[in-house]
Motif scaffolding. Structure first.
Motif, PDB file in Angstrom:
ATOM      1  N   ARG A 176      13.082  44.655 -12.943  1.00 12.14           N
ATOM      2  CA  ARG A 176      13.334  43.206 -12.864  1.00 12.14           C
ATOM      3  C   ARG A 176      13.262  42.691 -11.415  1.00 12.14           C
ATOM      4  O   ARG A 176      13.642  41.573 -11.139  1.00 12.14           O
ATOM      5  CB  ARG A 176      14.700  42.886 -13.472  1.00 12.14           C
ATOM      6  CG  ARG A 176      14.670  42.961 -15.003  1.00 12.14           C
ATOM      7  CD  ARG A 176      16.061  43.012 -15.582  1.00 12.14           C
ATOM      8  NE  ARG A 176      16.027  42.904 -17.034  1.00 12.14           N
ATOM      9  CZ  ARG A 176      15.594  43.855 -17.855  1.00 12.14           C
ATOM     10  NH1 ARG A 176      15.116  44.994 -17.354  1.00 12.14           N
ATOM     11  NH2 ARG A 176      15.599  43.671 -19.171  1.00 12.14           N
ATOM     12  N   ASN A 177      12.759  43.536 -10.531  1.00  9.04           N
ATOM     13  CA  ASN A 177      12.588  43.145  -9.117  1.00  9.04           C
ATOM     14  C   ASN A 177      13.901  42.645  -8.498  1.00  9.04           C
ATOM     15  O   ASN A 177      13.929  41.678  -7.734  1.00  9.04           O
ATOM     16  CB  ASN A 177      11.506  42.070  -8.980  1.00  9.04           C
ATOM     17  CG  ASN A 177      10.132  42.559  -9.396  1.00  9.04           C
ATOM     18  OD1 ASN A 177       9.749  43.692  -9.060  1.00  9.04           O
ATOM     19  ND2 ASN A 177       9.397  41.727 -10.118  1.00  9.04           N
ATOM     20  N   LEU A 178      14.993  43.340  -8.848  1.00 10.21           N
ATOM     21  CA  LEU A 178      16.302  42.999  -8.287  1.00 10.21           C
ATOM     22  C   LEU A 178      16.670  44.003  -7.203  1.00 10.21           C
ATOM     23  O   LEU A 178      16.448  45.219  -7.364  1.00 10.21           O
ATOM     24  CB  LEU A 178      17.386  43.024  -9.370  1.00 10.21           C
ATOM     25  CG  LEU A 178      17.261  42.005 -10.508  1.00 10.21           C
ATOM     26  CD1 LEU A 178      18.305  42.278 -11.577  1.00 10.21           C
ATOM     27  CD2 LEU A 178      17.401  40.594  -9.967  1.00 10.21           C
ATOM     28  N   THR A 179      17.210  43.520  -6.120  1.00  7.90           N
ATOM     29  CA  THR A 179      17.728  44.432  -5.094  1.00  7.90           C
ATOM     30  C   THR A 179      19.155  44.825  -5.471  1.00  7.90           C
ATOM     31  O   THR A 179      19.786  44.228  -6.359  1.00  7.90           O
ATOM     32  CB  THR A 179      17.743  43.747  -3.717  1.00  7.90           C
ATOM     33  OG1 THR A 179      18.681  42.656  -3.748  1.00  7.90           O
ATOM     34  CG2 THR A 179      16.356  43.225  -3.353  1.00  7.90           C
ATOM     35  N   GLN A 180      19.656  45.843  -4.784  1.00  6.62           N
ATOM     36  CA  GLN A 180      21.051  46.218  -5.013  1.00  6.62           C
ATOM     37  C   GLN A 180      21.986  45.055  -4.681  1.00  6.62           C
ATOM     38  O   GLN A 180      23.004  44.850  -5.362  1.00  6.62           O
ATOM     39  CB  GLN A 180      21.408  47.452  -4.173  1.00  6.62           C
ATOM     40  CG  GLN A 180      20.747  48.734  -4.649  1.00  6.62           C
ATOM     41  CD  GLN A 180      21.169  49.940  -3.833  1.00  6.62           C
ATOM     42  OE1 GLN A 180      21.668  49.806  -2.716  1.00  6.62           O
ATOM     43  NE2 GLN A 180      20.946  51.140  -4.383  1.00  6.62           N
ATOM     44  N   GLU A 181      21.646  44.274  -3.687  1.00  7.44           N
ATOM     45  CA  GLU A 181      22.456  43.122  -3.298  1.00  7.44           C
ATOM     46  C   GLU A 181      22.448  42.070  -4.409  1.00  7.44           C
ATOM     47  O   GLU A 181      23.484  41.468  -4.714  1.00  7.44           O
ATOM     48  CB  GLU A 181      21.926  42.523  -1.992  1.00  7.44           C
ATOM     49  CG  GLU A 181      22.778  41.389  -1.426  1.00  7.44           C
ATOM     50  CD  GLU A 181      24.152  41.872  -0.991  1.00  7.44           C
ATOM     51  OE1 GLU A 181      25.125  41.111  -1.196  1.00  7.44           O
ATOM     52  OE2 GLU A 181      24.253  42.995  -0.461  1.00  7.44           O
ATOM     53  N   ASP A 182      21.248  41.865  -5.028  1.00  8.66           N
ATOM     54  CA  ASP A 182      21.155  40.892  -6.133  1.00  8.66           C
ATOM     55  C   ASP A 182      22.066  41.295  -7.290  1.00  8.66           C
ATOM     56  O   ASP A 182      22.785  40.467  -7.869  1.00  8.66           O
ATOM     57  CB  ASP A 182      19.708  40.795  -6.637  1.00  8.66           C
ATOM     58  CG  ASP A 182      18.766  40.205  -5.593  1.00  8.66           C
ATOM     59  OD1 ASP A 182      19.250  39.426  -4.752  1.00  8.66           O
ATOM     60  OD2 ASP A 182      17.567  40.528  -5.631  1.00  8.66           O
ATOM     61  N   LEU A 183      22.035  42.583  -7.638  1.00  8.90           N
ATOM     62  CA  LEU A 183      22.844  43.075  -8.753  1.00  8.90           C
ATOM     63  C   LEU A 183      24.329  43.002  -8.420  1.00  8.90           C
ATOM     64  O   LEU A 183      25.159  42.647  -9.270  1.00  8.90           O
ATOM     65  CB  LEU A 183      22.432  44.507  -9.091  1.00  8.90           C
ATOM     66  CG  LEU A 183      23.000  45.077 -10.397  1.00  8.90           C
ATOM     67  CD1 LEU A 183      22.553  44.231 -11.584  1.00  8.90           C
ATOM     68  CD2 LEU A 183      22.550  46.528 -10.584  1.00  8.90           C
ATOM     69  N   ALA A 184      24.656  43.315  -7.171  1.00 12.34           N
ATOM     70  CA  ALA A 184      26.051  43.274  -6.733  1.00 12.34           C
ATOM     71  C   ALA A 184      26.629  41.870  -6.876  1.00 12.34           C
ATOM     72  O   ALA A 184      27.775  41.683  -7.293  1.00 12.34           O
ATOM     73  CB  ALA A 184      26.168  43.758  -5.292  1.00 12.34           C
ATOM     74  N   GLN A 185      25.826  40.855  -6.551  1.00 10.27           N
ATOM     75  CA  GLN A 185      26.292  39.472  -6.646  1.00 10.27           C
ATOM     76  C   GLN A 185      26.546  39.075  -8.090  1.00 10.27           C
ATOM     77  O   GLN A 185      27.492  38.321  -8.379  1.00 10.27           O
ATOM     78  CB  GLN A 185      25.267  38.534  -6.001  1.00 10.27           C
ATOM     79  CG  GLN A 185      25.187  38.664  -4.484  1.00 10.27           C
ATOM     80  CD  GLN A 185      24.149  37.730  -3.879  1.00 10.27           C
ATOM     81  OE1 GLN A 185      23.490  36.964  -4.593  1.00 10.27           O
ATOM     82  NE2 GLN A 185      23.969  37.807  -2.565  1.00 10.27           N
ATOM     83  N   GLN A 186      25.731  39.561  -9.010  1.00  7.13           N
ATOM     84  CA  GLN A 186      25.930  39.228 -10.426  1.00  7.13           C
ATOM     85  C   GLN A 186      27.202  39.858 -10.980  1.00  7.13           C
ATOM     86  O   GLN A 186      27.814  39.320 -11.911  1.00  7.13           O
ATOM     87  CB  GLN A 186      24.724  39.684 -11.246  1.00  7.13           C
ATOM     88  CG  GLN A 186      23.453  38.906 -10.948  1.00  7.13           C
ATOM     89  CD  GLN A 186      22.388  39.146 -11.999  1.00  7.13           C
ATOM     90  OE1 GLN A 186      22.665  39.146 -13.201  1.00  7.13           O
ATOM     91  NE2 GLN A 186      21.145  39.345 -11.550  1.00  7.13           N
ATOM     92  N   PHE A 187      27.611  41.003 -10.421  1.00  7.56           N
ATOM     93  CA  PHE A 187      28.792  41.707 -10.925  1.00  7.56           C
ATOM     94  C   PHE A 187      30.022  41.506 -10.025  1.00  7.56           C
ATOM     95  O   PHE A 187      31.070  42.094 -10.275  1.00  7.56           O
ATOM     96  CB  PHE A 187      28.490  43.210 -11.060  1.00  7.56           C
ATOM     97  CG  PHE A 187      27.678  43.543 -12.280  1.00  7.56           C
ATOM     98  CD1 PHE A 187      28.291  44.026 -13.423  1.00  7.56           C
ATOM     99  CD2 PHE A 187      26.315  43.342 -12.292  1.00  7.56           C
ATOM    100  CE1 PHE A 187      27.541  44.322 -14.559  1.00  7.56           C
ATOM    101  CE2 PHE A 187      25.563  43.625 -13.419  1.00  7.56           C
ATOM    102  CZ  PHE A 187      26.173  44.114 -14.567  1.00  7.56           C
ATOM    103  N   PHE A 188      29.824  40.683  -8.973  1.00  9.91           N
ATOM    104  CA  PHE A 188      30.933  40.398  -8.050  1.00  9.91           C
ATOM    105  C   PHE A 188      31.507  41.684  -7.450  1.00  9.91           C
ATOM    106  O   PHE A 188      32.729  41.875  -7.394  1.00  9.91           O
ATOM    107  CB  PHE A 188      32.036  39.586  -8.750  1.00  9.91           C
ATOM    108  CG  PHE A 188      31.556  38.292  -9.305  1.00  9.91           C
ATOM    109  CD1 PHE A 188      31.360  37.193  -8.478  1.00  9.91           C
ATOM    110  CD2 PHE A 188      31.269  38.169 -10.668  1.00  9.91           C
ATOM    111  CE1 PHE A 188      30.898  35.979  -8.999  1.00  9.91           C
ATOM    112  CE2 PHE A 188      30.808  36.969 -11.192  1.00  9.91           C
ATOM    113  CZ  PHE A 188      30.623  35.871 -10.362  1.00  9.91           C
ATOM    114  N   VAL A 189      30.624  42.586  -7.059  1.00 11.95           N
ATOM    115  CA  VAL A 189      31.022  43.825  -6.399  1.00 11.95           C
ATOM    116  C   VAL A 189      30.194  43.961  -5.118  1.00 11.95           C
ATOM    117  O   VAL A 189      29.337  43.124  -4.819  1.00 11.95           O
ATOM    118  CB  VAL A 189      30.814  45.059  -7.315  1.00 11.95           C
ATOM    119  CG1 VAL A 189      31.698  44.969  -8.552  1.00 11.95           C
ATOM    120  CG2 VAL A 189      29.336  45.185  -7.729  1.00 11.95           C
ATOM    121  N   THR A 190      30.407  45.042  -4.391  1.00  8.04           N
ATOM    122  CA  THR A 190      29.648  45.259  -3.147  1.00  8.04           C
ATOM    123  C   THR A 190      28.338  45.986  -3.429  1.00  8.04           C
ATOM    124  O   THR A 190      28.182  46.660  -4.453  1.00  8.04           O
ATOM    125  CB  THR A 190      30.473  46.090  -2.154  1.00  8.04           C
ATOM    126  OG1 THR A 190      30.698  47.386  -2.714  1.00  8.04           O
ATOM    127  CG2 THR A 190      31.815  45.421  -1.858  1.00  8.04           C
TER     128      THR A 190
END
Length: 262
Positions: free
Chosen positions: A14-28
């Motif tokens: 889905r062309n998501l970075t780790q930072e993108d995923l972290a923001q969706q889950f409200f984690v680091t």
């Protein structure tokens, strides 16, 4: 394939970075990296969110990751244990509070001068009366005495009064002390009552008669009364403090003498 590899694979698709995923889950971002490297696992709520985000079943996420399944099982057991402990403590707390509340509610509570408003005091004269002592057949003349009825009301919260909620308990040369009491009640409490100051002239038979005539009326004061006697005073009645020193005056001699006789 373990869950970490699945997360990385689906994130990359889905062309998501780790930072993108972290923001969706409200984690680091570091936590996402640990998930993907198998150094830690998402909790059950996060697993469900991952399932929805990547459009993959929970079974597909978990079926080959035995470590993850064990970790989730342990976490669920911990939560159940914690909830059970909270419930147990809550039941114990309610029980303890109920026991203390029961004894508080059934126990008498003594009122003081500031707790009541006297609405009326009535007086009854007891004339001399000749009585016969049953044991000896001797005739004894009971002297004249006086009795009072103190009508009062209270606005004290949660206090319920009975038909008669007070009486005299002791007297000395200058005063008669009464105690007034009530019970606790949430609703429908009776707020008006009376205290009766009886004559104890019948105690003349025991040589303990103490007339009410010519004495003021006092009301029990809990704070003063607690200091009434020390052990030595209790043994020697002559050393007892005066009622006026340990109670609050509610009617003086002059006002009582002016009351009409009923």
């Amino acid at each position: 394939m373990d869950i970490g590899k699945i997360i990385k694979e689906k994130r990359t698709e889905r062309n998501l970075t780790q930072e993108d995923l972290a923001q969706q889950f409200f984690v680091t971002r570091q936590l996402i990296s640990k998930w993907e490297n198998g150094k830690s696992y998402p909790d059950l709520k996060q697993v469900v969110q991952l399932s929805e985000l990547f459009d993959i079943s929970l079974e597909g996420l978990l079926k080959e990751d035995t470590g993850m399944v064990k970790d989730l099982s342990f976490d669920i057991k911990q939560k159940r244990l914690f909830k059970g402990l909270i419930l147990f403590l809550a039941v114990i707390s309610v029980g303890v509070i109920s026991i203390f509340s029961f004894f508080w509610w059934v126990d008498l509570t003594y009122l003081e001068k500031d707790d009541i408003e006297i609405t009326k005091i009535t007086k009854q004269i007891l004339p001399e009366e000749v009585v016969v002592v049953e044991q000896t057949g001797e005739e004894i003349t009971l002297p004249q005495d006086v009795e009072y009825t103190v009508h009062f009301k209270t606005n004290k919260w949660l206090i319920d009064l009975a038909k008669i909620s007070g009486t005299n308990v002791t007297s000395d040369a200058e005063g008669v002390e009464i105690q007034i009491w009530g019970h606790h009640k949430l609703f429908g409490a009776k707020k008006e009552s009376k205290a009766v100051v009886y004559s104890n002239r019948d105690k003349l038979l025991n040589e303990e008669f103490d007339s009410n005539i010519g004495k003021s009326l006092y009301m029990y004061n809990r704070k003063k009364g607690a200091q009434r006697f020390n052990p030595q005073q209790a043994k020697d009645k002559d050393k007892w403090p005066l009622i006026k020193e340990t109670s609050d005056k509610i009617a003086d001699v002059k006002s009582l003498e002016k009351l009409p006789v009923e």
